[in-house]
Design an enzyme around this catalytic site. Sequence first.
Site, mmCIF file in Angstrom:
data_model
loop_
_atom_site.group_PDB
_atom_site.id
_atom_site.type_symbol
_atom_site.label_atom_id
_atom_site.label_comp_id
_atom_site.label_asym_id
_atom_site.label_seq_id
_atom_site.Cartn_x
_atom_site.Cartn_y
_atom_site.Cartn_z
ATOM 1 N N HIS A 229 76.647 10.254 57.093
ATOM 2 C CA HIS A 229 77.605 11.373 57.149
ATOM 3 C C HIS A 229 79.034 10.912 57.470
ATOM 4 O O HIS A 229 79.988 11.629 57.220
ATOM 5 C CB HIS A 229 77.122 12.471 58.110
ATOM 6 C CG HIS A 229 77.289 12.122 59.554
ATOM 7 N ND1 HIS A 229 76.335 11.458 60.262
ATOM 8 C CD2 HIS A 229 78.301 12.353 60.414
ATOM 9 C CE1 HIS A 229 76.752 11.274 61.491
ATOM 10 N NE2 HIS A 229 77.943 11.812 61.624
ATOM 11 N N GLU B 111 80.727 7.373 72.450
ATOM 12 C CA GLU B 111 80.315 8.750 72.735
ATOM 13 C C GLU B 111 80.378 8.950 74.239
ATOM 14 O O GLU B 111 80.070 8.020 74.998
ATOM 15 C CB GLU B 111 78.881 8.986 72.261
ATOM 16 C CG GLU B 111 78.709 8.943 70.767
ATOM 17 C CD GLU B 111 77.257 9.174 70.383
ATOM 18 O OE1 GLU B 111 76.925 10.289 69.965
ATOM 19 O OE2 GLU B 111 76.454 8.238 70.519
ATOM 20 N N HIS C 247 76.882 3.492 60.196
ATOM 21 C CA HIS C 247 78.274 3.959 60.267
ATOM 22 C C HIS C 247 79.284 2.808 60.409
ATOM 23 O O HIS C 247 80.264 2.740 59.676
ATOM 24 C CB HIS C 247 78.479 4.902 61.453
ATOM 25 C CG HIS C 247 77.498 6.037 61.497
ATOM 26 N ND1 HIS C 247 77.063 6.695 60.385
ATOM 27 C CD2 HIS C 247 76.869 6.631 62.540
ATOM 28 C CE1 HIS C 247 76.208 7.642 60.729
ATOM 29 N NE2 HIS C 247 76.073 7.618 62.029
#
Length: 517
Positions: free
Chosen positions: A209, A247, A271
């Site tokens: 994504h 994160e 990613h």
Amino acid sequence: MTRREPGSAAGGRHNPLRDVRDKRLPRIAGPCGLTIFGVTGDLSRKKLMPAIYDLANRGLLPPGFAVTGFARRQWTHQDFGEMIRQAVTEHARTPFRQVVWDRLVEGVRFVPGTFDDDEAFDNLAATLADLDRVRGTSGNHAFYLAIPPSAFPVVCKQLARTGLAAQGDEYWRRVVIEKPFGHDLHSARELNQVVNDVFCEDSVFRIDHYLGKETVQNILAMRFANQLFDPIWNSNYVDHVQITMAEDIGLGGRAGYYDGIGAARDVIQNHLLQLLALTAMEDPVSFHPAALRGEKVKVLSATRPVGPLDETTARGQYTGGWQGSQQVVGLHEEAGFDPDSATETFAAITLEVGTRRWGGVPFFLRTGKRLGRRVTEIAVVFTRAPHLPFDDTMTEELGRNALVIRVQPDEGVTIRFGSKVPGTAMEVRDVTMDFNYGTSFTETSPDAYERLLLDVLHGEPSLFPVGQEVELSWQILDPVLAHWAAAGTPEPYPAGSWGPESADSMIARTGRVWRRP
Ligand SMILES: NC(=O)c1ccc[n+]([C@@H]2O[C@H](COP(=O)([O-])OP(=O)(O)OC[C@H]3O[C@@H](n4cnc5c(N)ncnc54)[C@H](OP(=O)(O)O)[C@@H]3O)[C@@H](O)[C@H]2O)c1
């Protein structure tokens, strides 16, 4: 099985007119339907359903679009519709509009069953054939596997058995798969084989994504639409590159999924290596999918870890502490996490790209949970000017020039350079020049899943990694994972920090420091 050009009726034919299309016209998908396996799961509720609604709300889905859910519970079409509505009201990006919803829900179907249930798949085939008649989906169907990879073989076999995977001259069939694409090179090859036995590669859409994010696509725009950056985008001017995905959250409810996977498999393999590929690849001859993906394959095949791995890599597990003003528990107190687990929540590695452009330039990749801030960025840090005609005291506060692509949040690009401090003396200090998406453009960016789902329905594969990219990424990471597996438990780091001390010493050994975004 016949191979087709991307964009053909089955695999997606490259349309030469696409490049001269009027950009003001919306990119509406042709007649088609989407079937989602694992439709009751987290991904489906939080990402897929909202993205489908947002696409409908933007008028980008065909009028007869159909969504079919397949799962174990005994739901009716109405129950499924209700579940979608709830997901949409909670998570959609665009406002709820009754008229859009009414049209969308007419195309919603639910088929109950387990993956080994032949009758359920026969029902699915009958449902899709019926949709072709009543909704005009024309035999064009995409199958989204939002399920654990262990279920891919049985679902692919069922799709083949029922003829649902078979391409036709007048219609297409596509499959969408989610990470994790295996857990090492061997399992990735097996997974690719399972999927490719049933669907030709042009019909396989692997979702990473990150590639759906505007800022990630902007790496290509920035590098290849401008004259400014390319002359300095090489080892003559670049000292090193840092790619960070940090994160601030912990495992939360995902301990079961995460334990045994860890930060490197979860984030670096997909990613961060995709970000590296886009940053380091040569310019493609065109934006044709084959050209773009070909350049990514080339750069990944030239990428390898720098050793010795106990000095050039670092990993850690977060302990309890303070995240801003909130007190948080450590990894071992998280519900569902094995206290003896050696799974890392922080990973940093050093890579080299063995090409003429990048020889000798280290690429430092790091990712972690419960770090100081949520941020994803690519920082290209430049070498110092070869000669500074200043007294040392004048440039004491001058760092290295850097170009930072801020992927999220606060999307944009920052350039850091030295500037004279106002005053009577000559003093040079770092300043920044910022480009912000939020201030430069009025329209808000679509969610990555909106973009990627629409690309699937259009048969536009550029933003989806090919099987070879996935295998090359594992080839890069496997030696590091094998080294860590033999090296015992990861080093603890306090929640709210920037990772374990070994991560700092890893980069310090090379005479550099991590950025503190
Ligand atoms: N969540 C995310 O944000 C995210 C992000 C990236 C990738 N992914 C990947 O996407 C996939 C799905 O993730 P998720 O978070 O949605 O998982 P999840 O919440 O655990 O949902 C799994 C889904 O698979 C279905 N399922 C499992 N075994 C089945 C079987 N034997 N027969 C029929 N249905 C079965 C479940 O149906 P029941 O309700 O009937 O059990 C459920 O709908 C995973 O591979 C995950 O790694 C997820």
